[in-house]
Design a protein around this motif. Structure first.
Motif, mmCIF file in Angstrom:
data_model
loop_
_atom_site.group_PDB
_atom_site.id
_atom_site.type_symbol
_atom_site.label_atom_id
_atom_site.label_comp_id
_atom_site.label_asym_id
_atom_site.label_seq_id
_atom_site.Cartn_x
_atom_site.Cartn_y
_atom_site.Cartn_z
ATOM 1 N N PRO A 87 0.813 -1.224 0.000
ATOM 2 C CA PRO A 87 0.000 0.000 0.000
ATOM 3 C C PRO A 87 0.844 1.270 0.000
ATOM 4 N N ALA A 88 2.047 1.211 0.562
ATOM 5 C CA ALA A 88 2.909 2.398 0.579
ATOM 6 C C ALA A 88 3.359 2.777 -0.829
ATOM 7 N N VAL A 89 3.515 1.789 -1.716
ATOM 8 C CA VAL A 89 3.880 2.073 -3.105
ATOM 9 C C VAL A 89 2.740 2.810 -3.804
ATOM 10 N N ILE A 90 1.517 2.399 -3.525
ATOM 11 C CA ILE A 90 0.355 3.066 -4.126
ATOM 12 C C ILE A 90 0.274 4.511 -3.656
ATOM 13 N N VAL A 91 0.451 4.729 -2.371
ATOM 14 C CA VAL A 91 0.403 6.084 -1.813
ATOM 15 C C VAL A 91 1.524 6.941 -2.399
ATOM 16 N N SER A 92 2.732 6.392 -2.479
ATOM 17 C CA SER A 92 3.860 7.187 -2.977
ATOM 18 C C SER A 92 3.714 7.507 -4.462
ATOM 19 N N ALA A 93 3.152 6.587 -5.237
ATOM 20 C CA ALA A 93 2.945 6.863 -6.662
ATOM 21 C C ALA A 93 2.039 8.068 -6.849
ATOM 22 N N ARG A 94 1.036 8.181 -6.000
ATOM 23 C CA ARG A 94 0.097 9.304 -6.110
ATOM 24 C C ARG A 94 0.650 10.594 -5.506
ATOM 25 N N SER A 95 1.367 10.479 -4.388
ATOM 26 C CA SER A 95 1.805 11.681 -3.685
ATOM 27 C C SER A 95 3.162 12.204 -4.150
ATOM 28 N N MET A 96 4.035 11.308 -4.632
ATOM 29 C CA MET A 96 5.397 11.699 -4.988
ATOM 30 C C MET A 96 5.690 11.604 -6.487
ATOM 31 N N PHE A 97 4.861 10.858 -7.234
ATOM 32 C CA PHE A 97 5.159 10.622 -8.640
ATOM 33 C C PHE A 97 3.997 10.958 -9.572
#
Length: 251
Positions: A87-97
């Motif tokens: 789930p952290a990858v999903i969050v980072s894709a949206r917030s950081m990428f």
């Protein structure tokens, strides 16, 4: 789950899983560009499939969302399904990428890709499947069994195209290639190794594909004009790298 970390250098933002190994990258001033060469090659299914309303693409392993963002922007007729366990990858894709939120053309499913491809719910569901599954060690795909690649075959429609990111300088390469070839009846092409030791494999489901390379080149030029992908190198690289493909594409 691996920890998700980030770094930045020279205008590029990188994704890591708690180590210095790079799991994805984005040019900050151009977030919709596919920055890494092997990531660009993962879009090679566009050479063989015309995008049209109702087309579906599955992305197994999200990373920075580079492929998902690209498809969402340049292929408006296509619905993308992203499969990501962390789930952290999903969050980072949206917030950081800069990956967009889910909408009618994008759904994100938090689950194990190995379970996803075994589900009867998705049998014969996707025109293209892109596989980029690596863990923190990054020494080979985290899903590489014959059962997994047979699952990828089963969720594809016919005709359908699979693209897979492999790591060439590791024992996992031969294992994965053998299993892909067995699952797809040896209908597999390889890109030449990229500078970061990645090799993208392309596998085909459906009727035999035969085409003159000049026709594939014309298709590549059209894709470059529409998307700016560096497709001018793709056709020559694929035709040279694969035996019995020098004169024409036959697979």
């Amino acid at each position: 789950m691996e920890p998700v970390t980030f770094s930045e250098s020279g205008g590029i933002r990188y994704l890591h899983f708690g180590t210095e190994l790079i799991q994805g990258a984005m040019r900050i001033r151009d977030p919709n560009e596919i920055y890494l060469e092997y990531n660009q090659q993962m879009m090679a299914w566009l050479l063989f499939l015309e995008t049209k309303p109702g087309m579906r693409v599955a992305q197994l392993g999200l990373g920075t969302g580079a492929l998902t963002k690209f498809t969402h922007l340049h292929c408006p007729a296509v619905k993308s399904t992203v499969v990501e366990l962390n789930p952290a990858v999903i969050v980072s894709a949206r917030s950081m990428f800069s990956m967009p939120d889910d909408d009618r053309r994008l759904e994100t499913i938090q689950t194990d890709a190995k379970a996803f491809v075994k589900s009867s719910k998705y049998k014969n569901s996707f025109d293209a499947v892109q596989v980029d599954l690596y863990d923190a060690i990054c020494d080979g795909p985290s899903a590489s069994s014959l059962e997994f690649y047979k699952g990828c075959y089963n969720i594809l429609k016919a005709p359908g195209v699979l693209t897979v990111n492999l790591f060439s300088r590791h024992k996992s390469f031969d294992i994965n290639l053998k299993n892909i070839c067995e699952a797809f009846d040896n209908r597999v092409l390889l890109f030449p190794e990229s500078h970061d030791c990645n090799v993208v494999a392309i596998a085909f489901k459906g009727p035999k594909l035969e085409a003159e390379w000049r026709d594939v080149s014309a298709r590549a030029k059209l894709i470059k004009a529409k998307t700016d992908l560096p497709t001018h190198q793709w056709v020559s690289g694929i035709s040279r790298e694969n035996v019995r493909q020098e004169s024409k594409l036959s697979i």
